[in-house]
Design an enzyme around this catalytic site. Sequence first.
Site, PDB file in Angstrom:
ATOM      1  N   GLU A 151       0.837  -1.191   0.000  1.00 37.88           N
ATOM      2  CA  GLU A 151       0.000   0.000   0.000  1.00 37.88           C
ATOM      3  C   GLU A 151       0.876   1.247   0.000  1.00 37.88           C
ATOM      4  O   GLU A 151       1.920   1.283   0.661  1.00 37.88           O
ATOM      5  CB  GLU A 151      -0.908   0.019   1.226  1.00 37.88           C
ATOM      6  CG  GLU A 151      -1.957  -1.067   1.222  1.00 37.88           C
ATOM      7  CD  GLU A 151      -2.866  -1.037   2.446  1.00 37.88           C
ATOM      8  OE1 GLU A 151      -3.951  -1.633   2.377  1.00 37.88           O
ATOM      9  OE2 GLU A 151      -2.489  -0.421   3.459  1.00 37.88           O
ATOM     10  N   CYS A 164       3.461   8.645   0.374  1.00 34.38           N
ATOM     11  CA  CYS A 164       4.033   7.829   1.442  1.00 34.38           C
ATOM     12  C   CYS A 164       4.251   6.434   0.875  1.00 34.38           C
ATOM     13  O   CYS A 164       3.277   5.748   0.532  1.00 34.38           O
ATOM     14  CB  CYS A 164       3.078   7.812   2.632  1.00 34.38           C
ATOM     15  SG  CYS A 164       3.611   6.768   4.007  1.00 34.38           S
ATOM     16  N   CYS A 171       6.590  -5.974   8.153  1.00 33.15           N
ATOM     17  CA  CYS A 171       7.719  -5.370   8.882  1.00 33.15           C
ATOM     18  C   CYS A 171       8.152  -6.312   9.992  1.00 33.15           C
ATOM     19  O   CYS A 171       7.323  -6.991  10.610  1.00 33.15           O
ATOM     20  CB  CYS A 171       7.292  -4.023   9.472  1.00 33.15           C
ATOM     21  SG  CYS A 171       8.638  -3.118  10.282  1.00 33.15           S
ATOM     22  N   CYS A 175       6.659  -3.191  16.335  1.00 23.60           N
ATOM     23  CA  CYS A 175       6.155  -2.092  17.167  1.00 23.60           C
ATOM     24  C   CYS A 175       4.708  -2.368  17.555  1.00 23.60           C
ATOM     25  O   CYS A 175       3.869  -2.654  16.705  1.00 23.60           O
ATOM     26  CB  CYS A 175       6.274  -0.766  16.424  1.00 23.60           C
ATOM     27  SG  CYS A 175       7.978  -0.329  15.992  1.00 23.60           S
ATOM     28  N   CYS A 178       1.597  -0.472  15.839  1.00 25.95           N
ATOM     29  CA  CYS A 178       1.578  -0.361  14.379  1.00 25.95           C
ATOM     30  C   CYS A 178       0.825  -1.531  13.758  1.00 25.95           C
ATOM     31  O   CYS A 178       1.106  -2.696  14.063  1.00 25.95           O
ATOM     32  CB  CYS A 178       3.009  -0.302  13.846  1.00 25.95           C
ATOM     33  SG  CYS A 178       3.114  -0.152  12.049  1.00 25.95           S
ATOM     34  N   CYS A 392      -0.874   7.296   9.416  1.00 20.90           N
ATOM     35  CA  CYS A 392       0.357   6.759   9.993  1.00 20.90           C
ATOM     36  C   CYS A 392       0.068   5.553  10.877  1.00 20.90           C
ATOM     37  O   CYS A 392      -0.771   5.603  11.767  1.00 20.90           O
ATOM     38  CB  CYS A 392       1.036   7.864  10.813  1.00 20.90           C
ATOM     39  SG  CYS A 392       2.543   7.329  11.645  1.00 20.90           S
TER      40      CYS A 392
END
Length: 415
Positions: A151, A164, A171, A175, A178, A392
């Site tokens: 994305e 972005c 990932c 975190c 996230c 974000c």
Amino acid sequence: VQMQQPDAVQSSMRRVVLFAISPLSPRVSWRRRCNGTLKASFVHVVPWERHVIQCESDAGKVQLKSLSLRELEDEVRMRFGGKKHHARRMWAYMYRDLVPSFEHMTDLTDALVQRLKQQAVLEPLVEDMRSESGDGTRKVVLRGEGGAVVESVVIPSRKRSTVCVSSQVGCAMGCRFCFTAKMGLRQHLPASHIVQQVVLARRLSAHAPLNNVVFMGMGEPLDNYGNMMKAIDILTSPVGLALSHNKVSVSTSGLVPQMLRFASETRAKLAVSLNATSDEQRSALMPVNNLYPLTHLVAALHHYTQLRKEPIFIEYVMLAGINDSADDAARLVKLLSGLRCKINLIPFNSHPGTHFVAPRLDTILWWRDFLLTNGIHATMRATRGDKELAACGQLSTKALLSAPVPAPSTPLIMS
């Protein structure tokens, strides 16, 4: 990463093996085997291709958007039988005219176009779906060969647009706040996939020219260092997309060795996701802190500002009841004392399955004023696209991927 054996046993090793591990993998445990070689044992061992630049697709075709202009000239001449001027025209077609197919390269010879169709990839990602929020923010889902689904987000304003981009599928950083982290790490994106996100975004930004690129989408960019740097070189080529280095920003969770390399190897900007003011707090939110605690991270921030002669950007995701107290604000001022920086306060953006919530607006504004009063430049990031899960920390294609997260590989044996 090159693992060197102790001097006492180097003579028994016939060769040095190059391999890579996840930055969050446990430390290597060496033990001597009966034949005199060494065995490296890991709890988890996963591919880490931060020094690998992929220029070919899974089908063996050349990924044209992973090549610099000079590399493209060499490929066109040696592999496709063309001339240097053909390569320069192709470069202009790709990055000035933004053409979607070889058929649009009308002044190339028919023979060259046919060879390119057979042996090269022009569009490594294609748009799969698109959604738009009320503020004009567009989330674009892109699909590539091998099942890669990523994305990217195009954020328009009155005079310009920002894209972005994602650097990985998923990932590995883990975190807690996230949404992308819940995917695990699925794939490192080659430079061509990163560049293609910008090309597609520029096609969508005719009314508000795209001149800002932020590596703040899916993935940890510095964990895919080689491909990220190659993409930046292509994006900032003055005869291509011609983006200014000042308009390219890379966000990291704090991989200190790569941060130090980045400071000296590019003029692009760096933003560091801090999000906590103590090691205990940050390790609970961001496992990378167990590897690079705050003392190491802050030292790297000072090194960056001294080397680059410019402030560094600090991102602070605000979580109600977790990292938003007045004591946290005071500790942050002390932690960043003497550092040239600009802090961006980011209200947490909710996503499915999370227990975190954003603080009240008056809390965030109090933080901003407190930091300003103490001499630290601080702003609050405006939330864009959160209703479309485009803000974000909200990007994830887990639901669109049929393949499970790859299982940890077996322990590596050096012999």
